[in-house]
Design an enzyme around this catalytic site. Structure first.
Site, PDB file in Angstrom:
ATOM      1  N   CYS A 294       0.831  -1.202   0.000  1.00  0.00           N
ATOM      2  CA  CYS A 294       0.000   0.000   0.000  1.00  0.00           C
ATOM      3  C   CYS A 294       0.873   1.264   0.000  1.00  0.00           C
ATOM      4  O   CYS A 294       1.344   1.663  -1.053  1.00  0.00           O
ATOM      5  CB  CYS A 294      -0.986  -0.035   1.167  1.00  0.00           C
TER       6      CYS A 294
ATOM      7  N   HIS B  33      -3.411  -4.703   0.485  1.00  0.00           N
ATOM      8  CA  HIS B  33      -2.739  -5.262   1.666  1.00  0.00           C
ATOM      9  C   HIS B  33      -2.776  -6.786   1.584  1.00  0.00           C
ATOM     10  O   HIS B  33      -3.639  -7.419   2.217  1.00  0.00           O
ATOM     11  CB  HIS B  33      -3.439  -4.804   2.944  1.00  0.00           C
TER      12      HIS B  33
ATOM     13  N   GLU C  53      -1.168  -8.906   2.989  1.00  0.00           N
ATOM     14  CA  GLU C  53      -0.929  -9.588   4.270  1.00  0.00           C
ATOM     15  C   GLU C  53      -2.220 -10.131   4.889  1.00  0.00           C
ATOM     16  O   GLU C  53      -2.196 -11.094   5.658  1.00  0.00           O
ATOM     17  CB  GLU C  53      -0.207  -8.664   5.272  1.00  0.00           C
TER      18      GLU C  53
HETATM   19  N1  GLN Z   1      -1.680   6.735   3.226  1.00  0.00           N
HETATM   20  C1  GLN Z   1      -1.815   6.052   1.989  1.00  0.00           C
HETATM   21  C2  GLN Z   1      -3.204   6.221   1.385  1.00  0.00           C
HETATM   22  O1  GLN Z   1      -4.129   6.573   2.081  1.00  0.00           O
HETATM   23  C3  GLN Z   1      -1.493   4.581   2.153  1.00  0.00           C
HETATM   24  C4  GLN Z   1      -2.496   3.851   2.978  1.00  0.00           C
HETATM   25  C5  GLN Z   1      -2.006   2.534   3.500  1.00  0.00           C
HETATM   26  O2  GLN Z   1      -0.823   2.247   3.466  1.00  0.00           O
HETATM   27  N2  GLN Z   1      -2.889   1.737   4.026  1.00  0.00           N
HETATM   28  O3  GLN Z   1      -3.385   6.008   0.214  1.00  0.00           O
END
Ligand code: GLN
Length: 536
Positions: A386, A511, A513
């Site tokens: 992400c 994500h 994970e």
């Molecule tokens: N802050 C970034 C976004 O909102 C990444 C979010 C995250 O890593 N979950 O796009």
């Protein structure tokens, strides 16, 4: 007409102290019941006034676990999914704030017909409705009550689960209380008094436990368990010792060995069933007795360095990927805020691969961008999750677009917004529950690394973000070696990136994970560990 199945309920509470591993106990119970062919669901009820985990600080509260349907939930849901090997929905996490918000909304709508609105019965009824709804269609619904018995906060939940026994029938409900036995160094013995007292507290709420799970740092002698049985009025068959395990994945086997699976099914009238635990036993054997052929040192570049809970699923996915490759994945914290262009070489010395996990806000972002650039330049395996995709895009853009390229999250006035806020996020003002959340499909380009590791063209992973790659810069980044290996089906959103010619540089806007399982690591993690092993 098909007979509607009666759901059986198991309520799990905890006493003496928090952090005992109530979640692991509940998940383990779910594991051994599912191993008997039963259809099991799990739910966590948290007494605090938040509506969900979306706005909770992960450094204090642990990771925000995202469900396939976009729920932002307590990290225990991650344990539940990993121990059950099944997806749970957002209704598996119930926070008191959601219950209260509903009751108050109903009050405003006049639904209480002029009645005084009270904790009992209105709040407790609303809680029961949520629990019953989540359990519908399952053979067994296991409900963990967060917090510690005796807290003011959890009183309403305790009353709700006490009443439920009467509503769904006495034989359809059991209560499990998880307690702690401290070891007193001076007299060299485990003490049972705090356990006795917390059971007394529970009974004061009208709940008599059927099972007491005793956590301790050491082995518990049988006579102590009998003593607890005696003082708590619990059948000795229901008293189980849970000494600290070498791996949490062992706990289902400990419960099974203590006869709990048979005892619970007997209490709930579920009939005698033989558990299928072979695969789980093999997994635990791998974890316990493994003479690892490799050790890989994984640098996790983060700003929250205090405890592992913050990145629980990331660590579990790394470990799982290690088990699949006879490799011990050793985690090395890399403090994002301390990385500088001057010290990065020494800071990362001896590290076999880098993970940049999810994150929010500018703190530590520069260090993560540096780390991504370093991995790109030094052929160091890189796994971006992400935010880790966004930092990689920024790192390359700084070389080929402009030195001040950035995400508008980190610098709203940047001249080169290579990462910018998604169109549908622009008008959002509330922070809770408003990101791009949950499952979204992604199409992988033929012949890409992503395609190779997943072994298929269409994948689905869970998301939690507001920002995305700015399509305006895609061509320039592509020319510099970045491959946009995964896109949303309409081609408009970048979902995955990689670097041409790099041994393993793979990042996802999702994500991955969250879909990793101890015996079935997520492909991105598996590929990452495989790449490190190959370079070892
Ligand atoms: N802050 C970034 C976004 O909102 C990444 C979010 C995250 O890593 N979950 O796009």
């Amino acid at each position: 007409m098909a007979r509607t199945r009666q759901t059986k309920f198991i309520f799990v509470t905890g006493g003496v102290l928090s952090g005992l591993g109530k979640g692991i106990t509940a998940a383990s119970l779910g594991n051994i019941l599912k191993a008997r062919g039963l259809k099991v669901n799990l739910q966590k009820c948290d007494p605090y006034l938040n509506t969900d985990a979306g706005t909770l600080n992960p450094a204090e509260h642990g990771e925000v676990f995202v469900t396939h349907d976009g729920g932002e939930t307590d990290l225990d849901l991650g344990h539940y999914e990993r121990f059950l090997g099944q997806q749970l929905g957002r209704t598996s996490s119930l926070m008191n704030g959601r219950v209260l918000a509903r009751v108050i909304a109903d009050e405003r709508a006049g639904k209480y017909l002029g009645k005084t609105v009270q904790i009992i019965p209105h709040v407790t009824n609303a809680m029961q409705a949520e629990i019953l709804a989540a359990g519908r269609g399952f053979d067994v619904h296991i409900v963990e009550i967060g917090g510690t018995v005796g807290d003011i906060e959890s009183l309403a939940f305790l009353e709700a689960i006490r009443q439920l026994r009467h509503k769904v029938g006495i034989g359809n409900v059991i209560y499990v209380h998880v307690v702690y036995l401290p070891y007193l160094e001076a007299s060299k013995e485990l003490k049972t008094k705090p356990a006795q007292n917390t059971v007394k507290d529970l009974r004061e709420s009208g709940i008599q436990p059927d099972i007491v799970a005793c956590r301790s740092e050491r082995d518990i002698p049988r006579d102590l368990l009998d003593k607890i049985a005696m003082f708590t009025d619990v059948n000795p068959k229901g008293i189980v010792a849970l000494p600290t395990a070498k791996t949490v994945y062992e706990v289902p086997l400990t419960l099974e060995a203590a006869g709990l699976g048979d005892y619970v099914t007997k209490l709930l009238g579920l009939g005698r069933k033989k558990p299928q635990l072979t695969e789980w036993r093999e997994l635990v054997d791998t974890i316990r007795n493994h003479s690892y052929q490799h050790t890989v040192r994984v640098g996790v570049v983060a700003k929250y360095m205090s405890h592992e809970d913050t990145y629980m699923s990331v660590f579990e996915a790394l470990k799982a990927a290690g088990w699949a490759h006879q490799a011990k994945a050793e985690i090395v914290w890399v403090d994002a805020e301390k990385l500088t262009p001057e010290n990065i070489g020494t800071q990362l010395a001896g590290i076999d691969g880098l993970v940049v996990p999810g994150g929010f806000g500018p703190r530590g972002a520069e260090g993560k961008i540096l780390a991504a650039a370093y991995a790109m330049d030094h052929n160091l395996p890189y796994l971006g999750l992400c935010l880790g995709l966004q930092t990689a895009v920024i790192a390359l853009a700084r070389k080929v677009v402009g030195v001040d390229a950035n995400s508008t999250e980190m610098d709203p006035t940047t001249k080169h917004p290579v990462i910018h806020i998604m169109e549908q996020q622009k008008a959002v003002t509330d922070l809770g529950g408003t990101m791009r959340l949950g499952d979204y499909p992604c199409i992988l380009g033929r012949g890409t690394l992503a395609h190779r590791v997943y072994g298929k063209k269409r994948i689905i992973e869970r998301h939690r973000h507001r920002y995305e790659v700015n399509n305006k810069y895609r061509a320039r980044l592509e020319k510099a070696g970045m491959v946009f290996g995964g896109l949303s089906p309409d081609g408009q959103l970048v979902e995955m990136i990689e670097m041409a010619g790099h041994p393993y540089f793979l990042a996802s806007q999702a994500h991955p994970e969250f879909t990793s399982r101890p015996g079935h690591p997520n492909p991105m993690f598996s590929g990452f560990v495989a790449a490190m092993v190959k370079l070892d």
